[in-house]
Design an enzyme around this catalytic site. Sequence first.
Site, short mmCIF file in Angstrom:
data_model
loop_
_atom_site.label_atom_id
_atom_site.label_comp_id
_atom_site.label_asym_id
_atom_site.label_seq_id
_atom_site.Cartn_x
_atom_site.Cartn_y
_atom_site.Cartn_z
N ASP A 23 0.88 -1.16 0.00
CA ASP A 23 0.00 0.00 0.00
C ASP A 23 0.92 1.21 0.00
O ASP A 23 1.57 1.52 1.00
CB ASP A 23 -0.88 -0.04 1.26
CG ASP A 23 -1.71 1.24 1.43
OD1 ASP A 23 -1.66 2.12 0.55
OD2 ASP A 23 -2.40 1.36 2.46
N LYS A 87 2.56 11.32 -3.40
CA LYS A 87 1.51 10.63 -4.16
C LYS A 87 0.56 11.64 -4.82
O LYS A 87 0.00 11.37 -5.88
CB LYS A 87 0.74 9.72 -3.21
CG LYS A 87 -0.25 8.79 -3.88
CD LYS A 87 -0.78 7.81 -2.87
CE LYS A 87 -1.87 6.93 -3.39
NZ LYS A 87 -2.33 6.00 -2.35
N GLU A 187 -7.24 0.48 -4.54
CA GLU A 187 -7.27 0.38 -3.07
C GLU A 187 -8.62 -0.16 -2.56
O GLU A 187 -8.63 -1.05 -1.70
CB GLU A 187 -6.95 1.75 -2.46
CG GLU A 187 -5.47 2.10 -2.63
CD GLU A 187 -5.16 3.58 -2.48
OE1 GLU A 187 -6.05 4.35 -2.06
OE2 GLU A 187 -4.03 3.98 -2.79
N ASP A 211 -13.05 5.54 2.69
CA ASP A 211 -11.63 5.62 3.05
C ASP A 211 -11.28 7.03 3.51
O ASP A 211 -11.16 7.95 2.70
CB ASP A 211 -10.79 5.22 1.82
CG ASP A 211 -9.29 5.23 2.09
OD1 ASP A 211 -8.86 5.75 3.14
OD2 ASP A 211 -8.54 4.71 1.24
#
Length: 618
Positions: A23, A87, A187, A211
């Site tokens: 991850d 990211k 994800e 999330d």
Amino acid sequence: MAKIGINISTGSLQKEEMIVGIDLGTTNSLVAIIHPESKKPTALKEHDSSSLVPSIVHFGESNQITVGESAKGLLVADPENTIFSVKRLMGKSFNDIKDRGSFFTYKVIDDDTERLVKIQVGDRFYSPVELSSLILKELKSRAEHILKTAVTKAVITVPAYFNDAQRQATRDAGRLAGLDVLRIINEPTAASLAYGIGLKKEEEKTIAVYDLGGGTFDISILKINNGIFEVLSTNGDTYLGGDDFDQVLVKLICKKTAIDENTMRADKSLAQAIRLKAEWVKKQLSSASIVADMVDGEKFEITKQEFEKGIQHLVDKTITCCSQALKDANLGTDQIDEVVMVGGSTRTPLVKETVSKFFNRKVHDDLNPDEVVALGAAIQADILAGNNKEFLLLDITPLSLGIETMGGLMDVLIPRNSKIPTKAARQYTTQKDGQPSMRISVFQGERDLVQHNRKLAEFNLTGIPGMPAGLPKVEVSFLINADGILLVKAKELRSGIEQVIEVKPQYGLTDEEVENMLLASITNASEDMKLRALVEARTEAIQMIETTQKFIEKNKAFLENEEIENTKSALDSLTKVLSSEDKDAIHSHIEALNEISKPYAERLMDIAISKSMKGKKV
Ligand code: AMP
């Protein structure tokens, strides 16, 4: 899916090494594996330390690089050389992020606003791919240290909304870190897998994955059907998360301790101390109803109720995103079968309660929300390694795919070990005049004759307009999508008629069966080659017999009797030798027939040419 390598010199099968799940997060990253003994997905960590590695890279004097917790410690002291949230920059141009420029405390280069961004550290420039690769390198070396074995293969997760450029950037980062990235998965898909959702064949469900991390919020609506995850919609807020909860608490703490907010902001170390305190208070309030503590020599008390009142508007914002995602997917909350909670901030009870109330069901929150994505990636990795026999997902085609051609031969369109998605096409034609249809039989396997392979599907391309044999152009194309579904299309190019079928090549094949099929192709290789040569000779002979018969029928008037007789006897002996197993005998009879027919065929050709030239001036 089984990935089986064959050692060419010994012919033995080699098992794959361990594949890890990664991850690669905005705030934290981690690695998980399927534990070799317990067979349970497990996040890798060193003894008592956390499994989470902060996704932060620090460049020291003389450019020495540190990644993780120690780099995080330098965020405040050395902001220009400490890179976080990389990211957010993956696959982005400066134009994409310019509104958020102040978010980044390090230098994001803006000289070419259209091109992909670069980050300047000292006199060096780094791409987000390079920076991500440094994080991945650190993860790889930690994993190797813990597992005491080389780690070279990984599945890496990305947000469902990542576009192709961002996915490719993530793949490149992996490659740069020395990892073979076998699959990039979403994800939310990984999170669902971690809860076992989507692991059963024929399961059909609609899932919401909520999330809420430190700095980002994502809601994804997924549909799963037969092991295939489809993203129906995504929504979220790329600047909303636990950090905002912390800011609410910073304000509350200032109010209660009478610390002036402006003074605090001017004093970097005080600001950092209060921010860390706020986060600690927040975590306490996930299980306590009141917290009493001190900061900068001042006492304060904060109740859960006060905290919840302060963050209610932020939690409501996430619910607005959920409504929008459902609307985009054309679904009501009652059509959602499962809700999966991901991200550290879903530990806040108000978040759980609000989400559960909105979807009107109990949410999945048993697993560690920080680890759940990596755990799912490990499950996917295990599937790719071929260890999970129940659930076979494709990454490469384990066996060749092709169609049956004349004489029962296997004509391979997609060879085994092709990376998917992939496509291939080839043209075929009819054998008989006016043939109205063509049978397309799809096979999987390595043997030369289809009878030894596995039939996957069969269909007829019908409605081919009447044409002489050999004239129709039937293009057969194979397309395997990323989910391992094979689409076979047959199209007659002159008339445009076409037919499409969908095949699941993997369905029902176990690892052992794949292995056996591969082994059989090795043991029978020389026998198969002989057989293929024989079948090819027979096919050629049959075609030769048919065309010659047609020719003499049509051109009787121009042929000598002797020529006709000789041809007939050569045809007879070729027909007789057809059933023999001797390909050389078939070839020599084909040759003999050729010798007889060649002279008159040439003669007739000359006549035809001179006829067509008559009356024409050269
Ligand atoms: P992630 O980005 O998923 O790693 O989430 C990190 C966020 O989760 C940070 O904002 C943390 O403060 C928050 N977090 C971690 N533990 C807890 C907890 N026990 N209660 C509330 N928030 C937490």
